[in-house]
Motif scaffolding. Sequence first.
Motif, PDB file in Angstrom:
ATOM      1  N   TRP A  63       0.854  -1.192   0.000  1.00  0.00           N
ATOM      2  CA  TRP A  63       0.000   0.000   0.000  1.00  0.00           C
ATOM      3  C   TRP A  63       0.882   1.232   0.000  1.00  0.00           C
ATOM      4  CZ3 TRP A  63      -2.431   2.419   4.893  1.00  0.00           C
ATOM      5  CH2 TRP A  63      -3.386   3.387   4.544  1.00  0.00           C
ATOM      6  N   LYS A  78      -4.455  11.597  -8.667  1.00  0.00           N
ATOM      7  CA  LYS A  78      -5.628  10.722  -8.637  1.00  0.00           C
ATOM      8  C   LYS A  78      -5.992  10.255 -10.042  1.00  0.00           C
ATOM      9  CE  LYS A  78      -7.727  12.655  -4.449  1.00  0.00           C
ATOM     10  NZ  LYS A  78      -8.836  13.462  -3.883  1.00  0.00           N
ATOM     11  N   THR A  81      -3.305   7.622 -11.215  1.00  0.00           N
ATOM     12  CA  THR A  81      -3.170   6.357 -10.491  1.00  0.00           C
ATOM     13  C   THR A  81      -4.505   5.711 -10.148  1.00  0.00           C
ATOM     14  OG1 THR A  81      -3.118   7.458  -8.316  1.00  0.00           O
ATOM     15  CG2 THR A  81      -1.002   7.203  -9.479  1.00  0.00           C
ATOM     16  N   HIS A  83      -6.317   3.676 -11.546  1.00  0.00           N
ATOM     17  CA  HIS A  83      -6.452   2.254 -11.893  1.00  0.00           C
ATOM     18  C   HIS A  83      -5.703   1.347 -10.918  1.00  0.00           C
ATOM     19  CE1 HIS A  83      -2.636   3.539 -13.570  1.00  0.00           C
ATOM     20  NE2 HIS A  83      -2.280   2.278 -13.737  1.00  0.00           N
ATOM     21  N   LEU A  84      -4.977   1.925  -9.964  1.00  0.00           N
ATOM     22  CA  LEU A  84      -4.171   1.133  -9.037  1.00  0.00           C
ATOM     23  C   LEU A  84      -4.786   1.187  -7.645  1.00  0.00           C
ATOM     24  CD1 LEU A  84      -0.607   2.232 -10.219  1.00  0.00           C
ATOM     25  CD2 LEU A  84      -1.725   0.034 -10.630  1.00  0.00           C
ATOM     26  N   SER A  85      -5.379   0.082  -7.212  1.00  0.00           N
ATOM     27  CA  SER A  85      -6.035   0.049  -5.901  1.00  0.00           C
ATOM     28  C   SER A  85      -5.034   0.127  -4.755  1.00  0.00           C
ATOM     29  CB  SER A  85      -6.873  -1.222  -5.765  1.00  0.00           C
ATOM     30  OG  SER A  85      -6.054  -2.372  -5.901  1.00  0.00           O
ATOM     31  N   SER A  86      -3.763  -0.119  -5.017  1.00  0.00           N
ATOM     32  CA  SER A  86      -2.745  -0.095  -3.966  1.00  0.00           C
ATOM     33  C   SER A  86      -2.235   1.316  -3.680  1.00  0.00           C
ATOM     34  CB  SER A  86      -1.565  -0.984  -4.359  1.00  0.00           C
ATOM     35  OG  SER A  86      -0.989  -0.536  -5.579  1.00  0.00           O
ATOM     36  N   THR A  88      -3.213   5.289  -2.638  1.00  0.00           N
ATOM     37  CA  THR A  88      -4.177   6.243  -2.102  1.00  0.00           C
ATOM     38  C   THR A  88      -3.579   7.641  -2.184  1.00  0.00           C
ATOM     39  OG1 THR A  88      -5.068   4.611  -0.545  1.00  0.00           O
ATOM     40  CG2 THR A  88      -5.489   6.938  -0.065  1.00  0.00           C
TER      41      THR A  88
END
Length: 231
Positions: A63, A78, A81, A83-86, A88
């Motif tokens: 994360w 935002k 990125t 497309h990247l759930s890892s 925030t």
Amino acid sequence: MPSWIDYWNSDHPIYVNERHKALHAAGIARDFARHIPSSGAAVLDYGCGEALYAEDVARLCRWLVLSDAAPAVREKLKARTAHLSSITVEGPEETADRLSQSFDLIVVNSLLQYLDAATLGALLDLWRRLLKADGRLVIADVIPPGVSPLTDATALLRFGWQGGFWGGALMGLARTALSGYRKLRGELGFSMHGEADFIALLAKHGLQATRVQPNFGHNPARMTFAAQVSP
């Protein structure tokens, strides 16, 4: 008077061209990777800026939180990125609201020069709270007293020569000299820290630190420190 946040929230000539941008991102990703303890780590990049290396760093940890005070910077991050759930992306207020001991690694790169003493002290307390008991705080690109703009310019030109964008670096320095950056630096000041004094400051805030090599980025005249919560 505009603030440093206003400056970074605007269009600014931080990169001289696309090659400079790509090489800088690759270098910071490499520097980051040296400090990530495991693929399961939770990592905070505080004052991340454009974080062009974020996708590469995110592949090396579980994360990655990108925290920056400039709204325009966050919106771009935002979008890039999403497309990247890892990954925030958040502002400093959201970061300050996080639970204690949330991160295995906190990286603060090329930020301290823009902070006054009171703000830095409050952030050191925040970073200490957010760091896990066995986590690591890495504060990079700290400018020691006596390092002049000429030293920084020479480092950029050397980087440009090695990376094949020397002409672009020369033109970029000329643009920066004529931009609002130089004026704002004179008006707001530029914080510098000696090695021993900075280690002592970290100790006052419950952090046991040492200087580590190499520094993040292309400028060896600046310093990187690694710290852990004092026992």
